[in-house]
Design an enzyme around this catalytic site. Structure first.
Site, PDB file in Angstrom:
ATOM      1  N   ARG A  73      -2.113 -20.501   0.121  1.00  0.00           N
ATOM      2  CA  ARG A  73      -2.690 -19.400   0.927  1.00  0.00           C
ATOM      3  C   ARG A  73      -1.783 -18.985   2.091  1.00  0.00           C
ATOM      4  O   ARG A  73      -2.252 -18.472   3.097  1.00  0.00           O
ATOM      5  CB  ARG A  73      -4.077 -19.775   1.449  1.00  0.00           C
ATOM      6  CG  ARG A  73      -5.064 -20.065   0.337  1.00  0.00           C
ATOM      7  CD  ARG A  73      -6.495 -19.887   0.784  1.00  0.00           C
ATOM      8  NE  ARG A  73      -7.389 -20.175  -0.308  1.00  0.00           N
ATOM      9  CZ  ARG A  73      -7.949 -21.368  -0.513  1.00  0.00           C
ATOM     10  NH1 ARG A  73      -7.725 -22.352   0.323  1.00  0.00           N
ATOM     11  NH2 ARG A  73      -8.743 -21.562  -1.533  1.00  0.00           N
ATOM     12  N   LYS A  85       4.713  -5.433   2.641  1.00  0.00           N
ATOM     13  CA  LYS A  85       4.236  -5.186   1.269  1.00  0.00           C
ATOM     14  C   LYS A  85       4.939  -6.171   0.342  1.00  0.00           C
ATOM     15  O   LYS A  85       6.177  -6.222   0.310  1.00  0.00           O
ATOM     16  CB  LYS A  85       4.544  -3.758   0.832  1.00  0.00           C
ATOM     17  CG  LYS A  85       3.546  -2.749   1.343  1.00  0.00           C
ATOM     18  CD  LYS A  85       3.760  -1.407   0.671  1.00  0.00           C
ATOM     19  CE  LYS A  85       2.779  -0.374   1.194  1.00  0.00           C
ATOM     20  NZ  LYS A  85       3.050   0.976   0.658  1.00  0.00           N
ATOM     21  N   GLU A 128      15.933   6.133   0.298  1.00  0.00           N
ATOM     22  CA  GLU A 128      14.887   5.740   1.256  1.00  0.00           C
ATOM     23  C   GLU A 128      15.243   6.220   2.671  1.00  0.00           C
ATOM     24  O   GLU A 128      14.365   6.619   3.441  1.00  0.00           O
ATOM     25  CB  GLU A 128      14.671   4.218   1.252  1.00  0.00           C
ATOM     26  CG  GLU A 128      14.082   3.653  -0.049  1.00  0.00           C
ATOM     27  CD  GLU A 128      12.579   3.934  -0.243  1.00  0.00           C
ATOM     28  OE1 GLU A 128      11.925   4.514   0.635  1.00  0.00           O
ATOM     29  OE2 GLU A 128      12.070   3.570  -1.335  1.00  0.00           O
ATOM     30  N   LYS A 140       9.718   2.651  10.765  1.00  0.00           N
ATOM     31  CA  LYS A 140       8.762   1.848   9.993  1.00  0.00           C
ATOM     32  C   LYS A 140       7.926   0.978  10.930  1.00  0.00           C
ATOM     33  O   LYS A 140       6.716   0.832  10.730  1.00  0.00           O
ATOM     34  CB  LYS A 140       9.504   0.985   8.964  1.00  0.00           C
ATOM     35  CG  LYS A 140       8.530   0.278   8.045  1.00  0.00           C
ATOM     36  CD  LYS A 140       9.016   0.155   6.649  1.00  0.00           C
ATOM     37  CE  LYS A 140       7.904  -0.332   5.742  1.00  0.00           C
ATOM     38  NZ  LYS A 140       8.349  -0.630   4.402  1.00  0.00           N
ATOM     39  N   GLU A 153      -2.238   0.602   5.336  1.00  0.00           N
ATOM     40  CA  GLU A 153      -2.122   1.867   4.594  1.00  0.00           C
ATOM     41  C   GLU A 153      -3.449   2.589   4.374  1.00  0.00           C
ATOM     42  O   GLU A 153      -3.801   2.961   3.252  1.00  0.00           O
ATOM     43  CB  GLU A 153      -1.424   1.610   3.246  1.00  0.00           C
ATOM     44  CG  GLU A 153      -0.825   2.885   2.662  1.00  0.00           C
ATOM     45  CD  GLU A 153       0.082   2.629   1.471  1.00  0.00           C
ATOM     46  OE1 GLU A 153       1.211   2.197   1.674  1.00  0.00           O
ATOM     47  OE2 GLU A 153      -0.369   2.870   0.339  1.00  0.00           O
ATOM     48  N   ARG A 210       0.456   5.284   7.166  1.00  0.00           N
ATOM     49  CA  ARG A 210       1.460   4.573   6.351  1.00  0.00           C
ATOM     50  C   ARG A 210       1.691   5.248   4.996  1.00  0.00           C
ATOM     51  O   ARG A 210       2.739   5.096   4.394  1.00  0.00           O
ATOM     52  CB  ARG A 210       1.056   3.102   6.176  1.00  0.00           C
ATOM     53  CG  ARG A 210       2.160   2.296   5.505  1.00  0.00           C
ATOM     54  CD  ARG A 210       1.979   0.803   5.605  1.00  0.00           C
ATOM     55  NE  ARG A 210       3.104   0.137   4.981  1.00  0.00           N
ATOM     56  CZ  ARG A 210       3.359  -1.152   5.064  1.00  0.00           C
ATOM     57  NH1 ARG A 210       2.565  -1.933   5.763  1.00  0.00           N
ATOM     58  NH2 ARG A 210       4.401  -1.692   4.463  1.00  0.00           N
ATOM     59  N   ASN A 259       5.115   6.878   1.470  1.00  0.00           N
ATOM     60  CA  ASN A 259       5.104   7.023   0.011  1.00  0.00           C
ATOM     61  C   ASN A 259       5.659   8.379  -0.441  1.00  0.00           C
ATOM     62  O   ASN A 259       5.527   8.744  -1.612  1.00  0.00           O
ATOM     63  CB  ASN A 259       3.677   6.858  -0.533  1.00  0.00           C
ATOM     64  CG  ASN A 259       3.156   5.454  -0.298  1.00  0.00           C
ATOM     65  OD1 ASN A 259       3.938   4.512  -0.239  1.00  0.00           O
ATOM     66  ND2 ASN A 259       1.843   5.313  -0.156  1.00  0.00           N
ATOM     67  N   HIS A 288       7.165   8.813  -3.817  1.00  0.00           N
ATOM     68  CA  HIS A 288       6.863   7.604  -4.596  1.00  0.00           C
ATOM     69  C   HIS A 288       5.789   7.812  -5.658  1.00  0.00           C
ATOM     70  O   HIS A 288       5.710   7.021  -6.592  1.00  0.00           O
ATOM     71  CB  HIS A 288       6.454   6.463  -3.655  1.00  0.00           C
ATOM     72  CG  HIS A 288       7.632   5.854  -2.918  1.00  0.00           C
ATOM     73  ND1 HIS A 288       8.430   6.587  -2.074  1.00  0.00           N
ATOM     74  CD2 HIS A 288       8.138   4.589  -2.907  1.00  0.00           C
ATOM     75  CE1 HIS A 288       9.375   5.797  -1.573  1.00  0.00           C
ATOM     76  NE2 HIS A 288       9.228   4.584  -2.058  1.00  0.00           N
ATOM     77  N   HIS A 314       7.334   6.429  -8.807  1.00  0.00           N
ATOM     78  CA  HIS A 314       6.847   5.234  -9.521  1.00  0.00           C
ATOM     79  C   HIS A 314       6.541   5.558 -10.986  1.00  0.00           C
ATOM     80  O   HIS A 314       6.772   4.739 -11.872  1.00  0.00           O
ATOM     81  CB  HIS A 314       5.582   4.680  -8.849  1.00  0.00           C
ATOM     82  CG  HIS A 314       5.884   3.871  -7.614  1.00  0.00           C
ATOM     83  ND1 HIS A 314       4.909   3.347  -6.809  1.00  0.00           N
ATOM     84  CD2 HIS A 314       7.054   3.480  -7.068  1.00  0.00           C
ATOM     85  CE1 HIS A 314       5.470   2.680  -5.811  1.00  0.00           C
ATOM     86  NE2 HIS A 314       6.761   2.751  -5.946  1.00  0.00           N
ATOM     87  N   HIS A 373      14.801   2.494  -8.630  1.00  0.00           N
ATOM     88  CA  HIS A 373      13.793   2.953  -7.674  1.00  0.00           C
ATOM     89  C   HIS A 373      14.317   4.130  -6.838  1.00  0.00           C
ATOM     90  O   HIS A 373      13.641   5.147  -6.673  1.00  0.00           O
ATOM     91  CB  HIS A 373      13.385   1.777  -6.779  1.00  0.00           C
ATOM     92  CG  HIS A 373      12.351   2.132  -5.765  1.00  0.00           C
ATOM     93  ND1 HIS A 373      11.049   2.447  -6.107  1.00  0.00           N
ATOM     94  CD2 HIS A 373      12.410   2.236  -4.417  1.00  0.00           C
ATOM     95  CE1 HIS A 373      10.358   2.718  -5.006  1.00  0.00           C
ATOM     96  NE2 HIS A 373      11.161   2.603  -3.965  1.00  0.00           N
TER      97      HIS A 373
HETATM   98  N1  GLY Z   1       7.602   1.137   1.086  1.00  0.00           N
HETATM   99  C1  GLY Z   1       6.532   1.806   1.712  1.00  0.00           C
HETATM  100  C2  GLY Z   1       5.778   0.960   2.669  1.00  0.00           C
HETATM  101  O1  GLY Z   1       6.214  -0.123   3.032  1.00  0.00           O
HETATM  102  O2  GLY Z   1       4.718   1.363   3.077  1.00  0.00           O
END
Ligand code: GLY
Length: 356
Positions: free
Chosen positions: A120, A142, A184, A219, A229, A233, A237, A240, A244, A256
């Protein structure tokens, strides 16, 4: 060296600089302590940097163990994940020990999820070795792996205890992997800071350090405001949703960064058609992507028939950005500013088709 402190459910430092990699052991010891350090890496990165990291950790008093898997997004699956947590258990790591991700986005995401879930949660340090991992995936917590149904569908938000970005490690990156990270960086320019789009020509280590620091600051601010998110946040994306879907449809053969580059172009063309931004915004994005030899359209992909709006929209429906009957998409208003828009899932195919 620069330090950016991220304040989320855990407060931690991201250190950005050049040539401090061999001090990683003492920096990790000072931050998290522990007796065992488990390095998780891929075979390419471990060959380049594994020995130096082991030496540095041993010199700082750690018993060092390592788990190395085959490079690439195809390894980012539940099988690799289970082999890592079984390995941690076999090596008898305890909660006071530390898991260290050495590599790009794949080792970072998968090691992070192993660190989050083994017992955990154990200490976790990110040592990103790709531009993409430095500016994006190593920061913000993430973690996860891909499922058959889609990308990053199994995972957790789990912040690291420390992130060490030694920019000199980027010198071994192949050009196309470097370009991946640039996609990015361009994303950060489009969503928050248009000056990033202008400085991208200079790729000296000093300029790169500044660019990486600026992306991490952006960030940091976004993660501090919305770690899990729920709103802001989602801006990260940009590109993305479609990106994706391209990755998934290509069976992860399209990288990516390349997929996100096309995703940003597709989503910006749609924004122009919907009257959300001017053509000049699209022109600036395309020009910047092209400067870094990134693709800018679905037509740049090898098998054009596979990447049609219908197939892409269908994959998007399994994306975790979907919320019931809608999906939140990110559209630019102008370079440096994007907005979130809820799109009914039934309209997604038409929106993607606006690009074709
Ligand atoms: N890669 C997008 C984020 O970390 O929210």
């Amino acid at each position: 060296m620069e330090k950016v402190t991220v304040k989320a459910s855990k407060t931690y430092d991201v250190i950005i600089g050049t040539g401090f990699f061999d001090d990683a052991g003492s920096m990790i010891r000072k931050t998290v302590g522990g007796q065992v350090a488990a390095i998780i890496s891929d075979d390419t990165v471990f060959e380049l940097y594994g020995k130096r990291l082991i030496n540095s950790l041993e010199n700082s008093g750690y018993r060092v163990v390592k788990h190395v898997f085959t490079k690439g997004e195809v390894s980012k699956n539940t099988e690799t994940y289970l082999s890592i947590v079984e390995f941690l258990a076999a090596e008898k790591l305890t909660r006071s020990d530390v898991v260290i991700a050495l590599g790009g986005g794949v080792p970072g995401d998968i090691a992070g999820f192993a660190a989050a879930s083994y017992m955990r949660g154990v200490h976790f340090v990110q040592i990103p070795t790709s531009l993409l991992a430095m500016v994006d995936s190593s920061v913000g917590g993430k973690t996860g792996v891909n499922l058959t149904a889609g990308k990053n569908l199994l995972g957790a938000f789990y912040q690291p205890d420390l992130v060490l970005c030694d920019v000199s490690l980027l010198s071994t990156l192949p050009q196309e992997v470097f370009a991946d990270g640039m996609a990015e960086v361009i994303k950060y320019g489009m969503i928050r800071d248009k000056t990033l789009l202008e400085v991208l020509g200079d790729c000296s280590l000093v300029a790169l350090s500044d660019i990486i620091s600026r992306c991490i600051e952006i960030k940091r601010d976004i993660v501090a405001e919305d770690e899990f998110e729920q709103s802001t946040r989602k801006l990260l994306n940009f590109g993305h949703t479609v990106g994706h879907a391209i990755e998934k449809l290509s069976n992860y053969e399209i990288s990516h960064g390349a997929a996100v580059a096309i995703g940003m172009a597709v989503e910006t063309r749609a924004a122009v058609s919907m009257g959300l931004c001017d053509e000049s915004c699209l022109d600036e994005l395309i020009e910047t992507l092209q400067k870094h030899k990134l693709p800018t359209s679905l037509a740049d992909l090898p098998d054009k028939t596979k990447y049609n709006a219908k197939n892409l929209a269908e994959v998007c429906l399994s994306d975790k950005k979907r919320d019931g009957d809608s999906i939140t998409m990110v559209f630019p208003e102008k370079p440096g500013s994007c907005i979130l828009k809820e799109i009914p899932v039934g309209e997604l195919e038409d929106i993607i088709a606006l690009e074709l």
